[in-house]
Write a protein that holds these residues in place. Structure first.
Motif, mmCIF file in Angstrom:
data_model
loop_
_atom_site.group_PDB
_atom_site.id
_atom_site.type_symbol
_atom_site.label_atom_id
_atom_site.label_comp_id
_atom_site.label_asym_id
_atom_site.label_seq_id
_atom_site.Cartn_x
_atom_site.Cartn_y
_atom_site.Cartn_z
ATOM 1 N N GLY A 198 41.819 31.599 32.028
ATOM 2 C CA GLY A 198 40.841 31.116 33.001
ATOM 3 C C GLY A 198 40.502 32.111 34.094
ATOM 4 O O GLY A 198 40.544 33.318 33.918
ATOM 5 N N ALA A 199 40.186 31.551 35.252
ATOM 6 C CA ALA A 199 39.768 32.375 36.382
ATOM 7 C C ALA A 199 40.362 31.765 37.638
ATOM 8 O O ALA A 199 40.785 30.622 37.634
ATOM 9 C CB ALA A 199 38.249 32.390 36.473
ATOM 10 N N LYS A 200 40.403 32.556 38.705
ATOM 11 C CA LYS A 200 40.899 31.966 39.956
ATOM 12 C C LYS A 200 39.839 32.079 41.038
ATOM 13 O O LYS A 200 38.948 32.925 40.944
ATOM 14 C CB LYS A 200 42.219 32.600 40.372
ATOM 15 N N PRO A 201 39.932 31.206 42.054
ATOM 16 C CA PRO A 201 38.854 31.201 43.047
ATOM 17 C C PRO A 201 38.809 32.515 43.811
ATOM 18 O O PRO A 201 39.839 33.097 44.123
ATOM 19 C CB PRO A 201 39.214 30.043 43.973
ATOM 20 N N LYS A 202 37.588 32.987 44.093
ATOM 21 C CA LYS A 202 37.401 34.140 44.976
ATOM 22 C C LYS A 202 37.528 33.584 46.372
ATOM 23 O O LYS A 202 36.651 32.839 46.809
ATOM 24 C CB LYS A 202 35.962 34.640 44.846
ATOM 25 N N GLY B 66 36.893 31.654 27.075
ATOM 26 C CA GLY B 66 36.744 30.925 28.338
ATOM 27 C C GLY B 66 36.504 31.855 29.516
ATOM 28 O O GLY B 66 36.017 32.972 29.370
ATOM 29 N N ASP B 67 36.879 31.389 30.702
ATOM 30 C CA ASP B 67 36.578 32.112 31.941
ATOM 31 C C ASP B 67 37.170 33.523 32.001
ATOM 32 O O ASP B 67 36.680 34.370 32.730
ATOM 33 C CB ASP B 67 37.112 31.332 33.156
ATOM 34 N N ILE B 68 38.255 33.758 31.250
ATOM 35 C CA ILE B 68 38.918 35.065 31.345
ATOM 36 C C ILE B 68 38.127 36.158 30.635
ATOM 37 O O ILE B 68 38.310 37.331 30.890
ATOM 38 C CB ILE B 68 40.356 34.992 30.769
ATOM 39 N N ALA C 80 52.264 23.996 43.280
ATOM 40 C CA ALA C 80 52.328 25.356 42.771
ATOM 41 C C ALA C 80 52.035 26.300 43.928
ATOM 42 O O ALA C 80 51.189 26.011 44.762
ATOM 43 C CB ALA C 80 51.283 25.527 41.685
ATOM 44 N N ALA C 81 52.753 27.427 43.975
ATOM 45 C CA ALA C 81 52.442 28.414 45.005
ATOM 46 C C ALA C 81 51.002 28.849 44.801
ATOM 47 O O ALA C 81 50.493 28.775 43.693
ATOM 48 C CB ALA C 81 53.388 29.601 44.844
ATOM 49 N N SER C 82 50.373 29.326 45.894
ATOM 50 C CA SER C 82 48.926 29.554 45.791
ATOM 51 C C SER C 82 48.574 30.597 44.734
ATOM 52 O O SER C 82 47.474 30.621 44.221
ATOM 53 C CB SER C 82 48.379 29.975 47.139
ATOM 54 N N ASP C 83 49.521 31.478 44.404
ATOM 55 C CA ASP C 83 49.166 32.475 43.390
ATOM 56 C C ASP C 83 49.397 31.942 41.980
ATOM 57 O O ASP C 83 49.033 32.560 41.000
ATOM 58 C CB ASP C 83 49.957 33.770 43.611
ATOM 59 N N LYS C 84 50.045 30.793 41.879
ATOM 60 C CA LYS C 84 50.186 30.152 40.562
ATOM 61 C C LYS C 84 48.916 29.357 40.320
ATOM 62 O O LYS C 84 48.368 28.784 41.235
ATOM 63 C CB LYS C 84 51.360 29.168 40.564
ATOM 64 N N LEU C 85 48.488 29.320 39.090
ATOM 65 C CA LEU C 85 47.232 28.627 38.837
ATOM 66 C C LEU C 85 47.455 27.285 38.188
ATOM 67 O O LEU C 85 48.138 27.185 37.181
ATOM 68 C CB LEU C 85 46.360 29.465 37.905
ATOM 69 N N GLY C 86 46.856 26.274 38.767
ATOM 70 C CA GLY C 86 46.818 24.996 38.077
ATOM 71 C C GLY C 86 45.710 25.091 37.046
ATOM 72 O O GLY C 86 45.074 26.131 36.900
ATOM 73 N N VAL D 195 34.453 32.326 41.011
ATOM 74 C CA VAL D 195 35.774 32.654 40.468
ATOM 75 C C VAL D 195 35.820 34.083 39.946
ATOM 76 O O VAL D 195 34.787 34.684 39.664
ATOM 77 C CB VAL D 195 36.134 31.688 39.312
ATOM 78 N N VAL D 196 37.036 34.614 39.858
ATOM 79 C CA VAL D 196 37.230 35.905 39.188
ATOM 80 C C VAL D 196 38.194 35.709 38.025
ATOM 81 O O VAL D 196 39.188 34.986 38.141
ATOM 82 C CB VAL D 196 37.801 36.984 40.143
ATOM 83 N N PRO D 197 37.899 36.335 36.875
ATOM 84 C CA PRO D 197 38.746 36.168 35.694
ATOM 85 C C PRO D 197 40.202 36.515 36.013
ATOM 86 O O PRO D 197 40.491 37.487 36.714
ATOM 87 C CB PRO D 197 38.149 37.167 34.693
ATOM 88 N N ASN D 198 41.112 35.705 35.496
ATOM 89 C CA ASN D 198 42.526 35.851 35.812
ATOM 90 C C ASN D 198 43.214 36.806 34.822
ATOM 91 O O ASN D 198 43.966 36.383 33.955
ATOM 92 C CB ASN D 198 43.152 34.449 35.738
ATOM 93 N N VAL D 199 42.925 38.091 34.971
ATOM 94 C CA VAL D 199 43.391 39.057 33.963
ATOM 95 C C VAL D 199 44.669 39.794 34.365
ATOM 96 O O VAL D 199 45.292 40.465 33.552
ATOM 97 C CB VAL D 199 42.295 40.124 33.693
#
Length: 460
Positions: free
Chosen positions: A75-79, A317-319, A186-192, A279-283
């Motif tokens: 997926g991706a995470k919020p910018k 997907g988003d990634i 979840a810690a903010s750097d962990k992604l739900g 969002v930015v891809p969670n790579v």
């Protein structure tokens, strides 16, 4: 392999037309999947590292797994406009949506930054709280609409009394027992997992005030700076009250926890800021030590069989970034519908590769098609609905009935290449066919949108 205890399941799937589909997204415990398909094993753990040359995945709980083929769907995470500021909330997954609801319950004024789908829905749903909405474009909903469609929607935003939303049939799942006991967030750097299309259903989005709806839009601006209360007092600058139509904006006497300075020079105090700027891809966990080709948008480049540049590794997907030569009326957009289609197609490609079979590009990539709901209107977007990439070589046709429907088609050389339909127009199937078969429509001229001409019957 998933970092979250729940998995997203697609339910109530409905094929609306050849390329349009509607479905609900539910969170379910992963055990459901294992029960239903004995050949599936779900491992709940985050990924620490990928060593593609050894075909190995290392998880955060210290284990390693060998794969023959791997598909990355992280997926991706919020910018976030400002990382690490406690007053800036991103909304991306179930956890962050619940944190937002909790903060909103104590809020009198918030600032929303961003102009995509989540910002649109948020601003419409919030009650009892002043909302300052900062957008970098001239009109709202820029990802989905042009200024005309935005104008059509604005009256809904300022209407004092809301109509009751159409009852949502989606069943809500939360992680078991999360209602009774506080579950560890979840810690903010962990992604739900990303939110479903109806993410605000079942959330109580109400602030502390008694009125229903107050939104002020600041256009053509971005956030220049965020000041905490102490800094702001030291700056000795003036912040503004919530603008009222009849009189000039006055300096604000109230002290707010945080202040937002916009690039247009205005400063507003608020309780917190919602960053809904895409969002930015969670790579990140996968790049280190692997030779992935990465697209301009930061995603892993994939070819027409969802293959990355690394052998035996696919992405969906988003990634991922679609790096094949797309159909002239399809483009990638990080949406639920595309994530589902890509995941489904990637699975077929992996199976075909394993069996040494060839596979045709899936039909869903022929035409960009998305159906959603904004401000309680049904919204369908097809093809190059905002004339994306067409330059000046196109013309628009419009039909609009205030408060009821908005129909826009994008024409190029007498052929339809895109459309936006807001409201119950019943034109989506007809227009989808006209875009797909590229029939020359120049003979019909303006009659194409004439309400007295029954266009669906005509082209049936």
């Amino acid at each position: 392999m998933t970092a979250s205890p729940v998995i997203k399941a697609v339910t109530n799937f409905k094929q609306v037309s050849k390329t349009l589909e509607e479905f609900d997204v539910e969170e379910q415990p992963s055990s459901i999947l294992e029960k239903r398909y004995p050949n599936i094993k779900v491992i709940q753990s985050g990924v620490k590292q990928l060593k593609s040359d050894e075909h190995k995945i290392f998880t955060e709980d210290g284990k390693e797994y060998v794969y023959e083929k791997l598909c990355l769907c992280a997926g991706a995470k919020p910018k976030l406009i400002f990382e690490g500021n406690p007053y800036v909330l991103g909304i991306r997954d179930t956890d962050s949506a619940q944190a937002f609801q909790k903060n909103l319950a104590q809020a009198e004024r918030i600032v929303v930054v961003g102009n995509g789908g989540i910002a649109l829905e948020l601003v419409y749903e919030i009650q009892g709280c002043e909302v300052i909405w900062a957008i970098k474009d001239k009109a709202i909903g820029n990802t989905f609409f042009d200024a005309g469609a935005a104008e059509f929607l604005i009256p809904k935003l300022t209407a004092e009394n809301r109509e009751t939303p159409i009852e949502c049939k989606r069943t809500k799942y939360t992680v078991e027992g999360s209602q009774e006991k506080e579950r560890p967030t979840a810690a903010s750097d962990k992604l739900g997992s990303a939110l479903g299309p109806d993410w605000h259903e079942g959330l109580h989005l109400k602030g502390t005030k008694e009125f229903s709806h107050k939104v002020h839009i600041e256009i053509l601006c971005e956030v220049k700076n965020i000041h905490l209360q102490q800094e702001f007092i030291q700056l000795q600058r003036t912040s503004l009250t919530f603008p009222k139509e009849e009189k000039n904006v006055e300096p604000d006497q109230v002290l707010w926890p945080v202040y937002v300075e916009l690039t247009n020079g205005k400063i507003y105090g608020c309780d917190f800021i919602v960053s809904a700027t895409g969002v930015v891809p969670n790579v990140k966990p996968f790049l280190d030590g692997n030779n992935f080709a990465v697209g301009e948008d930061g995603g892993l480049k994939v070819d027409e069989h969802m293959h990355t540049s690394v052998p035996d590794v696919y992405a969906a997907g988003d990634i991922c970034t679609a790096a094949w030569e797309p159909s002239p009326v399809w483009h990638q957009m990080r949406l639920w519908t595309q994530a589902r289609q890509m995941g489904w197609y990637a699975a077929k490609c992996m199976a075909a590769d394993t069996l040494g079979e060839s596979i045709e590009m899936d039909f869903s990539f022929e035409l960009f098609a998305h159906v959603t709901k904004f401000f309680n209107y049904k919204v369908v977007v097809l093809g190059k609905y905002n004339a994306q990439g067409l330059g000046s070589e196109h013309e628009l046709m419009l039909r609009c009935t205030k408060g009821q429907e908005y129909v826009k088609v994008v024409m190029q050389n007498g052929r339809m290449v895109g459309a936006v339909l807001i409201g119950e127009t019943d034109l989506e199937e007809t227009f989808e066919n006209l875009i797909l078969n590229q029939m020359d429509l120049s003979a019909y001229g303006e009659d194409l949108l004439n309400p007295d001409v029954d266009i669906e019957d005509y082209f049936d």
